[in-house]
Design a protein around this motif. Sequence first.
Motif, short mmCIF file in Angstrom:
data_model
loop_
_atom_site.label_atom_id
_atom_site.label_comp_id
_atom_site.label_asym_id
_atom_site.label_seq_id
_atom_site.Cartn_x
_atom_site.Cartn_y
_atom_site.Cartn_z
N UNK A 299 0.81 -1.12 -0.25
CA UNK A 299 -0.22 0.24 0.41
C UNK A 299 1.06 1.40 0.61
N UNK A 300 1.81 1.00 0.81
CA UNK A 300 3.14 2.39 1.16
C UNK A 300 3.74 2.48 0.05
N UNK A 301 3.89 1.20 -0.78
CA UNK A 301 5.61 1.50 -1.88
C UNK A 301 4.56 -0.01 -3.12
N UNK A 302 3.95 0.57 -3.97
CA UNK A 302 2.50 -0.41 -4.96
C UNK A 302 4.23 -1.27 -5.90
N UNK A 303 5.43 -0.83 -6.13
CA UNK A 303 6.02 -1.55 -6.55
C UNK A 303 6.32 -2.94 -5.78
N UNK A 304 6.25 -2.88 -4.71
CA UNK A 304 6.67 -4.24 -4.01
C UNK A 304 5.33 -5.93 -4.94
N UNK A 305 6.51 -6.78 -4.70
CA UNK A 305 5.39 -8.35 -4.97
C UNK A 305 4.62 -8.62 -3.64
#
Length: 421
Positions: A299-305
């Motif tokens: 949610x805070x870093x959308x690029x994470x898988x």
Amino acid sequence: MTATIQSVSEVCRAAAEAAAEVAVLPTQTKNRVLLAMADAVERHAEPIMKANADDVAAARAAGVSSTLCDRLTLNERRMAGLSSAIRTIAGLPDPVGAIVTGWTRPNGILIQQVREPLGVVAVIYEARPNVTGEVAALCVKTGNCAVLRGSSMAMATNRAVMAALQEGIAEVDEMPAAAVQLVDDPSRDAALELMRAKGYIDLLVPRGGPELIASVEANATVPTVIDGAGNCHVYIDTAADRRIATDVAINAKTSRPSVCNAMETLLVHRDLAHDWLPGVLDELAALGVRIKGDETVRRHWPRAEEATETDWETEYLDLVLAVRVVDDAEAAIRHIRRYGSANAEAIVTADIQTARRFTQLVDAGSVFVNTSTRYSDGGEFGYGVEIGVSTQKLHARGPMGLAALTTVKNVVWGSGQIRIV
């Protein structure tokens, strides 16, 4: 005497026969051997690196992972580090003969606990040919005989390193050639024979992946200390200095991701999820790290898988990082106790009480406060090098240096006392 023309049993028998002679060598003699070994490694640097280049090329052609290829590689810096480490060990205090403690009983008997060599130390290891020289040096310093069995992947390099070491050993007449030997058979049968060499091997240390560790646990009949996996965590507390937190997280993951003291999971206090976490993940991603996160992280870093249960359990040994947001230090401790491998864990916090509780409750050989898990290393601990990192509790724990290659004998001095009852 070399292992090239000998069976495993012959190697072990020769080591056991030499052990009594090696155990009583004076410190000065052992140090002369170590310095001669270091000089020989430097003289043979070119053929060692040529053999290593052949091993690395073959590994890459066989599709071996970049992680294992990195562990396999001996460049000029690592070669210099090997000879330097051997010299460092020569300069360390000799633990053999040291009196750990002593006391006098009311009847006048003096009891002393005195360090002495274990006898024959065997190491089964994968990929890392520097282990050949490092373990040999630790064993020489502690008056032990070494039986070394590397993997087929590094066989040419291991042979070249061993040739240099034995050339150095041969320069000192008092040191038997059988003090340091290489098992020149990379087969599984040879490894099993070494695991079962009861009566010859006093300690076996396996250094490798889960398959090797499982085989040792299932088959060994000799005493073992497990150098296990490194599923290491760094927990960033709400009271962390944010600059320190960023530096520690980046160093723990990226300075050398292929080793067992690299961070595999980053645990972050919920208070830092909004304003600190995205920035450090940006920096890690810019360095090539693949991020896997829980729902809050994404949610805070959308690029994470999306992180799965398997990710919390995995020792990646690569530029891959699992990230979880936790409510507090207690939640971080629970996560580590469930998924950690008892190798190295860290907390970043300015709250001394939280730090102390973390160090008390986390079950690991090494626990770090406001510094990187990458310091879980015999060299960094002042041991010169390590024979391994013990993830168990007997007889050694954490990075194992010279003292871990000794045992304690009770020596009792009397003046004619006899026991009445």
